[in-house]
Write an enzyme that holds these catalytic residues in place. Structure first.
Site, PDB file in Angstrom:
ATOM      1  CB  CYS A  64      -0.975  -0.017   1.171  1.00  0.00           C
ATOM      2  SG  CYS A  64      -0.209   0.004   2.824  1.00  0.00           S
ATOM      3  CG  HIS A 108      -4.430  -0.086   4.137  1.00  0.00           C
ATOM      4  ND1 HIS A 108      -3.671  -0.750   3.206  1.00  0.00           N
ATOM      5  CD2 HIS A 108      -5.573   0.295   3.488  1.00  0.00           C
ATOM      6  CE1 HIS A 108      -4.328  -0.805   2.054  1.00  0.00           C
ATOM      7  NE2 HIS A 108      -5.474  -0.173   2.194  1.00  0.00           N
ATOM      8  CG  HIS A 120      -6.869   0.166  -1.289  1.00  0.00           C
ATOM      9  ND1 HIS A 120      -7.223  -0.437  -0.103  1.00  0.00           N
ATOM     10  CD2 HIS A 120      -7.815  -0.246  -2.189  1.00  0.00           C
ATOM     11  CE1 HIS A 120      -8.321  -1.170  -0.271  1.00  0.00           C
ATOM     12  NE2 HIS A 120      -8.700  -1.059  -1.511  1.00  0.00           N
TER      13      HIS A 120
END
Length: 336
Positions: free
Chosen positions: A235, A289, A301
């Site tokens: 990510c 994240h 993402h």
């Protein structure tokens, strides 16, 4: 005494090398000495004082050390060089260095110095095998960096019966005859994909919204912890690579990126967000994240749960979307 000395060493580490990704302080307390290495000169001074007070020797190397003195610089000659937590092939991958990127060599280990501890351009400290690299003097690496003003957008290079694939973001030197030079000194024709100069790439990337550019070049890339390329990416690697194409350097990891740019107030509707804002999610303990806001409730993402890079509706009624909303703890705007 040893327990107290170990606590004192830990205190020095917290003060002078609080983040092991960005600094090295690896020192053990032995019966007759303190032994290890560090990248912090201030830490070295403090550790020598601790050793003297405890009546022990201080066998602590300041990095870069003598093992890297003759060839303190490196350039990646493989398509990708995995950056590992430890100097062994089965160690955890923490990041990657791409073809043509320059690294600082901090030390070399094992017979023949086949493992190198390096510092990447984003400040990351890690290990890689020298088979992925060419090493030399600082002036040699600086010359390459000055000339390597071309970046690959999935370029496939070919010369006679040879072929070499480059990832998005890999660096090459541009030649006036339209060919490119790779970091190992070989010259190639571009048979597929494209190579852009830094200026052209920045201009091209900025004509698209940040998440749109991310999807154009990384859509469908599999999830890979520590990955930075369309062959596998995580990510924060996606966020870093996307902004790098626009000429903006971001830190490597999600918790570091949560401090980049400027704060945007969390908005349950997303109406105050702009395309490219970095959404930062917690796992309950830390930032774990990040995603790029794409507008109309959507985000782009790289997620293991999605198998890789995807576009998802953050405002949907699905349990996964609700869980992400519950763990959204920060939004950052990266000004261009």
């Amino acid at each position: 005494m040893s327990d107290r000395l170990e606590r004192d060493v830990a205190d020095v580490a917290r003060k002078w090398a609080p983040d092991p990704r960005l600094a090295v302080l690896e020192v053990t307390v032995e019966p007759e000495r303190l032994a290890g290495c560090t990248t912090s000169r201030d830490a070295l001074v403090a550790l020598r004082r601790l050793a003297a007070a405890a009546g022990r020797a201080a066998d602590i190397r300041l990095l870069p050390d003598a093992s890297a003195q003759d060839e303190p610089a490196a350039v990646v000659t493989a398509a990708v060089a995995p950056l590992l937590r430890e100097p062994r092939i089965m160690a955890d991958r923490v990041s990657e260095a791409l073809h043509g990127e320059a690294l600082t060599v901090l030390e070399r280990r094992a017979e023949g110095g086949v493992w190198a501890r390096v510092r990447a351009a984003d400040g990351y400290h890690a290990w890689t095998h020298t088979g992925y690299l060419a090493t030399g003097a600082d002036t040699w690496a600086e010359d390459w960096t000055t000339r390597a003003t071309g970046q690959s957008l999935g370029a496939d290079l070919k010369f006679e019966d040879r072929r070499f694939r480059l990832t998005v973001g890999a660096r090459v030197a541009l030649r006036r005859d339209g060919r490119v030079e790779t970091a190992d000194g070989r010259t190639w024709n571009v048979s597929a994909g494209v190579v852009r100069s830094d200026a052209e790439l920045r201009a091209e990337a900025r004509r698209l919204a940040t998440p749109e550019w991310a999807l154009r070049w990384f859509s469908g890339a599999p999830y890979l912890w520590g990955g930075r390329t369309e062959w596998g990416i995580d990510c924060s690697g996606l966020v870093q690579a996307t902004y790098a194409a626009r000429g903006l350097a971001l830190p490597r990891d999600s918790d570091q990126q949560s401090l980049a740019g400027r704060e945007v107030r969390i908005d349950p509707t997303g109406s105050s967000y702009e395309a490219g804002d970095v959404l930062c999610f917690s796992d309950g303990r830390r930032i774990a994240h990040v995603a790029l806001w794409a507008g109309a409730g959507r985000m782009v993402h790289a997620a293991l749960s999605r198998g890789g890079v995807a576009s998802d509706d953050l405002l949907a009624d699905a349990p996964a979307a609700k869980r992400l909303r519950d763990f959204l703890v920060a939004v950052r705007r990266i000004d261009e």
